[in-house]
Design a protein around this motif. Structure first.
Motif, PDB file in Angstrom:
ATOM      1  N   MET A 240      33.280 -74.520 -13.013  1.00 29.77           N
ATOM      2  CA  MET A 240      33.548 -74.272 -11.587  1.00 29.77           C
ATOM      3  C   MET A 240      32.583 -73.235 -11.011  1.00 29.77           C
ATOM      4  O   MET A 240      32.143 -73.363  -9.872  1.00 29.77           O
ATOM      5  CB  MET A 240      35.007 -73.864 -11.394  1.00 29.77           C
ATOM      6  N   LEU A 241      32.251 -72.248 -11.808  1.00 34.31           N
ATOM      7  CA  LEU A 241      31.314 -71.221 -11.334  1.00 34.31           C
ATOM      8  C   LEU A 241      29.939 -71.838 -11.093  1.00 34.31           C
ATOM      9  O   LEU A 241      29.307 -71.641 -10.054  1.00 34.31           O
ATOM     10  CB  LEU A 241      31.219 -70.102 -12.385  1.00 34.31           C
ATOM     11  N   PHE A 242      29.527 -72.638 -12.039  1.00 37.43           N
ATOM     12  CA  PHE A 242      28.212 -73.255 -12.024  1.00 37.43           C
ATOM     13  C   PHE A 242      28.126 -74.313 -10.916  1.00 37.43           C
ATOM     14  O   PHE A 242      27.230 -74.297 -10.083  1.00 37.43           O
ATOM     15  CB  PHE A 242      28.015 -73.840 -13.427  1.00 37.43           C
ATOM     16  N   ALA A 243      29.135 -75.211 -10.886  1.00 39.97           N
ATOM     17  CA  ALA A 243      29.109 -76.294  -9.887  1.00 39.97           C
ATOM     18  C   ALA A 243      29.386 -75.761  -8.493  1.00 39.97           C
ATOM     19  O   ALA A 243      29.027 -76.380  -7.503  1.00 39.97           O
ATOM     20  CB  ALA A 243      30.155 -77.356 -10.245  1.00 39.97           C
ATOM     21  N   GLY A 244      30.033 -74.599  -8.413  1.00 42.17           N
ATOM     22  CA  GLY A 244      30.533 -74.122  -7.126  1.00 42.17           C
ATOM     23  C   GLY A 244      29.550 -73.339  -6.292  1.00 42.17           C
ATOM     24  O   GLY A 244      29.851 -73.020  -5.155  1.00 42.17           O
ATOM     25  N   HIS A 245      28.370 -72.983  -6.807  1.00 38.76           N
ATOM     26  CA  HIS A 245      27.473 -72.224  -5.932  1.00 38.76           C
ATOM     27  C   HIS A 245      26.101 -72.851  -5.743  1.00 38.76           C
ATOM     28  O   HIS A 245      25.591 -72.919  -4.630  1.00 38.76           O
ATOM     29  CB  HIS A 245      27.349 -70.759  -6.398  1.00 38.76           C
ATOM     30  N   GLU A 246      25.523 -73.390  -6.814  1.00 38.00           N
ATOM     31  CA  GLU A 246      24.157 -73.902  -6.755  1.00 38.00           C
ATOM     32  C   GLU A 246      24.063 -75.117  -5.797  1.00 38.00           C
ATOM     33  O   GLU A 246      23.166 -75.203  -4.963  1.00 38.00           O
ATOM     34  CB  GLU A 246      23.749 -74.242  -8.192  1.00 38.00           C
ATOM     35  N   THR A 247      25.038 -76.029  -5.915  1.00 37.20           N
ATOM     36  CA  THR A 247      25.046 -77.235  -5.076  1.00 37.20           C
ATOM     37  C   THR A 247      25.138 -76.879  -3.590  1.00 37.20           C
ATOM     38  O   THR A 247      24.297 -77.288  -2.788  1.00 37.20           O
ATOM     39  CB  THR A 247      26.267 -78.099  -5.442  1.00 37.20           C
ATOM     40  N   THR A 248      26.152 -76.099  -3.240  1.00 37.69           N
ATOM     41  CA  THR A 248      26.377 -75.783  -1.825  1.00 37.69           C
ATOM     42  C   THR A 248      25.200 -74.984  -1.264  1.00 37.69           C
ATOM     43  O   THR A 248      24.796 -75.188  -0.111  1.00 37.69           O
ATOM     44  CB  THR A 248      27.698 -75.000  -1.674  1.00 37.69           C
ATOM     45  N   ALA A 249      24.633 -74.090  -2.084  1.00 39.92           N
ATOM     46  CA  ALA A 249      23.478 -73.306  -1.638  1.00 39.92           C
ATOM     47  C   ALA A 249      22.318 -74.227  -1.257  1.00 39.92           C
ATOM     48  O   ALA A 249      21.663 -74.044  -0.225  1.00 39.92           O
ATOM     49  CB  ALA A 249      23.045 -72.334  -2.736  1.00 39.92           C
ATOM     50  N   ASN A 250      22.076 -75.223  -2.074  1.00 37.95           N
ATOM     51  CA  ASN A 250      20.979 -76.151  -1.774  1.00 37.95           C
ATOM     52  C   ASN A 250      21.265 -76.972  -0.513  1.00 37.95           C
ATOM     53  O   ASN A 250      20.358 -77.282   0.254  1.00 37.95           O
ATOM     54  CB  ASN A 250      20.714 -77.067  -2.964  1.00 37.95           C
ATOM     55  N   MET A 251      22.533 -77.313  -0.306  1.00 37.04           N
ATOM     56  CA  MET A 251      22.889 -78.050   0.919  1.00 37.04           C
ATOM     57  C   MET A 251      22.688 -77.177   2.152  1.00 37.04           C
ATOM     58  O   MET A 251      22.238 -77.659   3.190  1.00 37.04           O
ATOM     59  CB  MET A 251      24.349 -78.505   0.861  1.00 37.04           C
ATOM     60  N   ILE A 252      23.038 -75.905   2.058  1.00 34.47           N
ATOM     61  CA  ILE A 252      22.846 -75.028   3.228  1.00 34.47           C
ATOM     62  C   ILE A 252      21.349 -74.940   3.546  1.00 34.47           C
ATOM     63  O   ILE A 252      20.927 -75.073   4.690  1.00 34.47           O
ATOM     64  CB  ILE A 252      23.437 -73.611   2.970  1.00 34.47           C
ATOM     65  N   THR A 253      20.548 -74.764   2.494  1.00 39.31           N
ATOM     66  CA  THR A 253      19.098 -74.622   2.689  1.00 39.31           C
ATOM     67  C   THR A 253      18.485 -75.898   3.273  1.00 39.31           C
ATOM     68  O   THR A 253      17.823 -75.874   4.313  1.00 39.31           O
ATOM     69  CB  THR A 253      18.407 -74.319   1.334  1.00 39.31           C
TER      70      THR A 253
END
Ligand code: HEM
Length: 407
Positions: A240-253
């Motif tokens: 959850m930690l891993f899936a929960g930040h990297e993905t959304t960060a890339n979508m925001i960018t």
């Protein structure tokens, strides 16, 4: 004899937000073709939208490395061999397990991601977004949007939800980066996975004696009641930690970049007073960008008939999100970014039993992030040519390492 083309997901510098030309070429040949991987294996490649959902919705496919899913890189192959030898059992958790084991573990955390629970997190997320923007505006221009906003926002939100100290963000972000990078060596990836596993295990140990009101403490209760083992709880925390930040960060960018490249769509979203527009805009950006590129892997456990072909038991399957999301049969004029279209059938979160657990959270974060950026910084602009932006061609999740912006 026809030659089977190589698997190739390189996106050219001229259109970095579009699927790889090689993947499009496969899609033009048909929704179900064969592709050759680095190890010489020739799994099925599923590029059509209907076929994508048919494969991932089928109960005849497995996602488990123990059953021989295709391996997209040597590092991934080595990691899976480690898992098969029980050196790193379960890898990154239930995302790589089949039912009933997968369902047993997933069920323990679904309640944290219901729309009601996620909506309760909206005011705090809005505050995080506003504070980050205040800090960015108070700093020098140009700024890197990834570092100033896109990465800290989801990292802070998932840390709070899980009960992971945000002060450790350099540690968990850098280890996540190694896991997600296709070019990491098997040793680097194994080490990063172990680092995160030990870190989560340590936090679980602390919460055994000093529980809080967070998701990890909830898992600790289940460890105490014997429903879950401590290593299983740590593994779920890592996932959850891993899936929960990297993905959304890339979508925001990338979503910000796509809006800046489509000023009419940006103005529409920024100036609209229709609250439904941000909902459809986020779905459309998820469809258009498909940051989960390159293919979800499965293996057929029984014969499956799809699009007039039979995928035989034991054959590997690579299911391609980015071509499914640009399939004209599902989305008319698919290469156009149209924030008003109904894009809800996109497959960026996958499909079937493994469909993204965190999608309500990701949607809420993206809705908050785009509106905050566009409305608080109406003059937001790129501070580099698109050709200069370092895109993540080497990652399992597509994105950008940096996005220089000014205002
Ligand atoms: C825009 C952001 C996100 C995207 C595009 C995304 C995409 C995906 C995809 C494609 C899968 C399915 C993988 C497969 O079928 O093999 C998945 C699964 C998963 N995602 Fe996300 N994700 C996002 C955000 C999140 C967040 C915020 C969380 C928070 C914890 C999360 C947690 C998970 C978990 C736990 C799974 C495994 C589900 C299962 O196997 O049952 N994701 N995600």
């Amino acid at each position: 004899m026809t030659t089977i083309p190589d698997y190739d997901i390189a996106r050219p510098a001229t259109c970095p937000l579009d699927p790889a030309p090689a993947m499009r070429a496969r899609q033009e040949e048909g929704p179900l073709t064969r592709v050759r991987l680095w190890d010489g294996s020739t799994p099925w490649l599923v590029t059509g939208h209907a076929e994508h959902r048919a494969v991932l919705g089928s109960s005849k496919v497995s996602v488990s490395p123990f059953n021989g899913i295709p391996r997209l890189s040597p590092a991934e192959a080595a990691a899976m061999e480690g898992m098969a030898k029980q050196e790193n059992a379960g890898g990154i958790g239930f995302i790589m397990m089949d039912d009933p084991e997968h369902a047993r573990l997933r069920r323990m955390v679904t309640s944290a991601f219901t729309i009601k629970r996620v909506e309760a997190m909206r005011p705090e997320t809005q505050k995080v977004a506003d504070d980050l923007i205040d800090a960015m505006l108070a700093g020098p221009k140009p700024a890197d949007l990834v570092e100033a906003f896109a990465l800290p926002l989801p990292s802070l939100v998932i840390s709070n939800l899980l009960g992971v100290p945000y002060d450790d963000h350099d540690f968990f972000q850098s280890n996540s980066k190694v896991i997600i990078n296709r070019t990491s060596t098997p040793e680097q990836r194994g080490q990063a996975q172990r680092n995160l596993g030990q870190y989560l295990d340590g936090l679980i140990g602390e919460k055994l004696t000093n529980p809080g009101d967070d998701l990890l403490s909830g898992l600790v209760e289940r460890v105490n009641s014997g429903e879950l083992t401590r290593p299983e709880a740590a593994q779920m925390g890592v996932l959850m930690l891993f899936a929960g930040h990297e993905t959304t960060a890339n979508m925001i960018t990338l979503g910000t970049l796509a809006l800046l490249q489509n000023p009419d769509q940006l103005a529409l979203l920024r100036d609209s007073d229709d609250p439904k527009l941000i909902t459809s805009a986020v779905e459309e950006l998820l469809r258009y960008l498909t940051i989960t590129h390159g293919g979800l892997r499965r293996v057929a456990m029984e014969d499956i008939e799809i699009a007039g072909q039979v995928i035989k038991a034991g054959e590997g399957i690579v299911v391609v999100n980015e071509t499914a999301n640009r399939d004209p049969a599902a989305f008319p004029d698919p290469d156009r970014l149209d924030l008003t279209r109904d894009a809800r059938r996109h497959v960026t979160f996958g499909f079937g039993v493994h469909q993204c657990l965190g999608q309500p959270l990701a949607r809420m974060e993206l809705q908050v992030a785009y509106l905050a950026l566009l409305r608080r910084i109406p003059t937001l602009a790129l501070a580099a040519d698109v050709e200069q932006i370092p895109f993540k061609h080497d990652g399992f999740v597509y994105g950008a390492y940096e996005l220089p912006v000014t205002w």
